[in-house]
Design a protein around this motif. Structure first.
Motif, PDB file in Angstrom:
ATOM      1  N   LEU A 172       0.823  -1.208   0.000  1.00  0.00           N
ATOM      2  CA  LEU A 172       0.000   0.000   0.000  1.00  0.00           C
ATOM      3  C   LEU A 172       0.856   1.256   0.000  1.00  0.00           C
ATOM      4  O   LEU A 172       0.392   2.326  -0.384  1.00  0.00           O
ATOM      5  CB  LEU A 172      -0.927   0.001   1.216  1.00  0.00           C
ATOM      6  N   TRP A 271      -8.768  -9.227   2.650  1.00  0.00           N
ATOM      7  CA  TRP A 271      -8.579  -7.783   2.471  1.00  0.00           C
ATOM      8  C   TRP A 271      -9.919  -7.087   2.681  1.00  0.00           C
ATOM      9  O   TRP A 271     -10.932  -7.495   2.113  1.00  0.00           O
ATOM     10  CB  TRP A 271      -8.071  -7.475   1.060  1.00  0.00           C
ATOM     11  N   GLU A 275      -8.868  -1.748   1.995  1.00  0.00           N
ATOM     12  CA  GLU A 275      -7.546  -2.210   1.573  1.00  0.00           C
ATOM     13  C   GLU A 275      -7.529  -2.553   0.089  1.00  0.00           C
ATOM     14  O   GLU A 275      -6.579  -2.240  -0.624  1.00  0.00           O
ATOM     15  CB  GLU A 275      -7.139  -3.433   2.406  1.00  0.00           C
TER      16      GLU A 275
END
Length: 285
Positions: A172, A271, A275
């Motif tokens: 990320l 996830w 996310e």
């Protein structure tokens, strides 16, 4: 006096679709020096890095140029840019047929549409300057492409690639790649749907999730364990396409959750919707 950039020849563009598309063994001969320069192919790039670069550029070009999902899906299959085990070994005609069967579209109409899209907008788009890619990310893609090719040559098919949850923060933070499949998974995902093809999701304290599986047998075992309603269907699609749809609908992903009633969705790889959306933004979709 202004000198126009050389145009990409129609024969070059069509060669990127014919046969196995960009996965053709003679891709280095198809990509002439001018097109290699346009696409920012690294000097001395080997076959895997060349494929990764060309696929990355075509993916971005298609997304910049075409707004309709049907056009994008068709062109991605036509150029064979995705690591989709169902498509990568097939010739162009058969890839179009698979897209037709997956989405219920007319094969003849798709064939006609492909000719229209490529003879006009795609060839013009190829004449434009391509953005400079992240060469570090492309080198990572090249490693994955090389492994994928090994699996194809061995006849075993590509293995699923899962990024451990501990690596999510790093991803990320900017480890963007060409497709979500390189971030979390590749290959087909199997999931449950209603008769009207609506995804069957579960609701938890962490939000709404789709339970998806890396094999049809695992999905069947899960459905039997949780008492799936009679009449529901089992569907499958390329992992990154499934995730794209989840991001659009604000739904999270539970990958291969345990096949038992009441098992927490967070067990294993999962996830949240936030996310997934963050990863998709990094991906540059």
């Amino acid at each position: 006096m202004f000198e126009r950039e050389p145009m990409v020849l129609p024969a070059v563009e069509s060669s990127l679709r014919r046969g196995r598309g960009v996965r053709r063994p003679d891709l280095p001969q198809v990509i002439d020096p001018d097109l290699a320069r346009r696409m920012h192919v690294a000097p001395g790039a080997d076959a895997a890095l060349l494929l990764a670069t060309v696929a990355w550029q075509l993916d971005r070009l298609i997304r910049r140029t075409f707004g309709q999902e049907r056009d994008r899906l068709l062109l991605a299959a036509a150029y064979n840019i995705e690591r989709d085990p169902t498509l990568t070994a097939l010739p162009l005609k058969n890839r179009v047929k698979v897209v037709s069967e997956r989405h219920g579209w007319s094969t003849s109409r798709l064939t006609s549409l492909l000719s229209e899209l490529t003879s006009k907008r795609m060839r013009l788009a190829l004449d434009q300057a391509c953005p400079a890619p992240d060469h570090g990310a492309l080198r990572e893609q090249a490693v994955i492409e090389a492994e994928y090719a090994k699996g194809e040559r061995a006849g075993s098919g590509p293995a699923l690639v899962v990024i451990p949850g501990a690596d999510l923060t790093r991803l990320l933070a900017g480890g963007g790649r060409r497709e979500f499949a390189a971030l979390a998974l590749r290959g087909e995902l199997h999931f449950e749907a209603t008769r009207s093809d609506e995804m069957v999701t579960v609701h938890t304290d962490l939000g709404e999730y789709l339970c998806a599986f890396t094999g049809a047998a695992a999905l069947r075992a899960y459905r039997e364990a949780v008492g799936s309603p009679v009449g529901n269907r089992e569907l499958a699609g390329p992992g990154h396409r499934v995730v794209e749809l989840l991001v659009e609908q604000g739904i999270g992903l539970a990958l291969d959750p345990p096949a038992r009633r009441g098992a927490p969705v967070g067990t294993g790889e999962f996830w949240t919707a936030a996310e997934l959306a963050a990863i998709w933004e990094v991906r540059g979709a």
